[in-house]
Design a protein around this motif. Structure first.
Motif, short mmCIF file in Angstrom:
data_model
loop_
_atom_site.label_atom_id
_atom_site.label_comp_id
_atom_site.label_asym_id
_atom_site.label_seq_id
_atom_site.Cartn_x
_atom_site.Cartn_y
_atom_site.Cartn_z
N TYR A 290 0.84 -1.20 -0.09
CA TYR A 290 -0.13 0.13 -0.10
C TYR A 290 0.76 1.21 -0.09
O TYR A 290 0.64 2.11 -1.05
N ASN A 291 1.68 1.23 0.94
CA ASN A 291 2.71 2.58 1.10
C ASN A 291 3.36 2.70 -0.20
O ASN A 291 3.53 3.74 -0.82
N GLY B 239 2.88 1.27 -3.30
CA GLY B 239 2.15 1.88 -4.47
C GLY B 239 1.54 3.23 -4.61
O GLY B 239 1.47 3.89 -5.32
N LYS B 240 1.07 3.81 -3.32
CA LYS B 240 0.34 4.86 -3.33
C LYS B 240 1.44 6.00 -3.53
O LYS B 240 0.99 6.85 -4.15
N ILE C 220 -2.79 -2.41 -9.65
CA ILE C 220 -1.78 -1.38 -8.98
C ILE C 220 -1.91 0.00 -9.64
O ILE C 220 -1.60 0.92 -8.98
N TYR D 174 -6.03 0.59 -3.23
CA TYR D 174 -5.50 1.32 -2.23
C TYR D 174 -6.62 1.56 -1.21
O TYR D 174 -6.62 1.70 -0.29
N GLU D 175 -8.08 2.04 -1.96
CA GLU D 175 -8.95 2.38 -0.97
C GLU D 175 -9.37 1.06 -0.24
O GLU D 175 -9.75 1.42 1.12
N THR E 263 -7.46 -1.37 0.90
CA THR E 263 -6.60 -1.66 1.87
C THR E 263 -6.65 -0.73 2.94
O THR E 263 -6.46 -0.80 4.32
N ARG E 264 -6.63 0.70 2.46
CA ARG E 264 -6.92 1.70 3.53
C ARG E 264 -7.99 1.51 4.48
O ARG E 264 -7.92 1.36 5.75
#
Length: 351
Positions: A73-74, A76-77, A303, A309-310, A312-313
């Motif tokens: 996550y970190n 990729g973001k 990716i 990302y949303e 996982t957040r």
């Protein structure tokens, strides 16, 4: 903790022993662990001392609960390329395990999800204990059931694979054995004896058949599998020709399975739902290597998107369990948009 300590290797008698050694992180896989395991398996393929490989997880909570999702996550973001490298090397590891020429025995004691499934279910022998808990929950974080899910899920009985892939439903020991995720049940307290017996075995013929005989001496029957009773309903609902049709079918009945499954699907990424459906339908007619090539194409597009990302957040970072999916509904996810996930990669395929 250094990378060397995250995964341990030892040759004990006739076996190569792998220990996933991140018990505080439920033995979640890191990129370095994937690289080290792949390299060690390549070495042990040619090592005449090693007649079989045994893989286990440290501690008593998990075999392996997935990949190192927070780092994915970190990185990729922030636009880094770590996720591409992680998934490429994880999928190459899954492929090596599938084609490993010697018996590969996974002692699935505890939680096994995501990446943990990828380093166990493709092996020649999978053993469940009373603590086994299996799931492929990727659709809940905007991903899809990868690490070879494209291949093994459609090959489970009836529509069980589609049910597990879309809902992320969890299977305990008896259900895992019934489904074929595990080949048999051995009580956790017997695992040290299993390893000792394999290490001391004098392999002289068909190694796979010899491992079968050793494990049979420890395997016991499970209780009745609850999933067996619901399989006819699963087959009826999840054989439909779209995710929308599956949900409509589930909503048309008022039994506990239908209500729970329908509610579950409606909380997940609409893109992931449609992507997973297409993935599993296509995977049924593909060989393993083609399934992995397809997954790498898919994950590259995931990716680059937003739902991973949303999701996982919402599930892991903020833990508010309230993802805002984009698009927000199944109707907004076009067939053309899904088809783009399966297109060849301009920058090179998995292999």
């Amino acid at each position: 903790m250094s990378s060397e300590e995250e995964i341990l290797f030892a040759v004990k008698g006739a076996i190569g022993l792998v220990t996933l050694n991140r018990p505080k992180a439920l033995n979640a896989l890191t990129h370095e662990m994937c690289l080290l395991l792949n390299a060690k398996l390549r070495e042990w393929e040619k090592d005449d001392r090693v007649h079989a490989v045994v893989i286990e997880g440290a501690g008593d909570r998990a075999f392996c609960a997935g990949g190192d999702i927070v780092k994915l996550y970190n990185e990729g973001k922030s636009g880094g390329d770590y996720p591409y490298h992680f998934y490429r090397d994880e999928y190459l590891l899954n492929t090596r395990i599938k084609h490993f020429p010697k018996p590969y025995i996974a002692l699935i004691d505890g939680i096994v999800m995501g990446g943990g499934v990828g380093v166990s279910v493709h092996g020649s022998h999978r053993i469940a204990t009373e603590r086994t808990l299996f799931a492929m929950p990727e659709s809940g974080i905007g991903l899809f059931p990868d690490v070879g899910g494209t291949y093994f899920l459609p090959r489970l009985e009836g529509e069980l694979g589609m049910y597990l892939g879309l809902t992320g439903a969890r299977l305990k020991t008896a259900d895992s054995v019934f489904a074929g995720i595990a080949h048999g049940y051995i009580p956790a307290e017997k695992l040290p004896e299993v390893k000792d017996a394999l290490a001391a075995h004098g392999f002289a013929g068909d190694a796979k058949a010899e491992v079968d005989r050793v494990l049979a001496g420890f395997t016991t029957e499970t209780e009745a599998a609850p999933i067996a009773e619901t399989l006819p309903a699963i087959n009826r609902h999840f054989a439909k020709d779209s995710v929308v049709a599956i949900i409509e079918s589930l909503q048309s009945e008022d039994d506990a399975l239908a209500a729970t499954a329908a509610d579950s699907l409606l909380t997940k990424s609409p893109t992931s739902m449609k992507l997973t459906y297409q993935q599993l339908r296509r995977g049924k007619s593909l060989d393993f290597d083609d399934c992995m090539r397809m997954e790498f194409r898919m994950v590259n597009r995931v990716i680059q998107g937003v739902d991973f990302y949303e999701g996982t957040r919402a599930a892991v970072i903020d833990k508010d369990q309230s993802p805002k999916w984009t698009p927000a509904t199944l109707d907004e996810v076009s067939d053309a948009a899904i088809e783009e996930y399966f297109a060849p990669l301009p920058d090179g395929e998995l292999f």
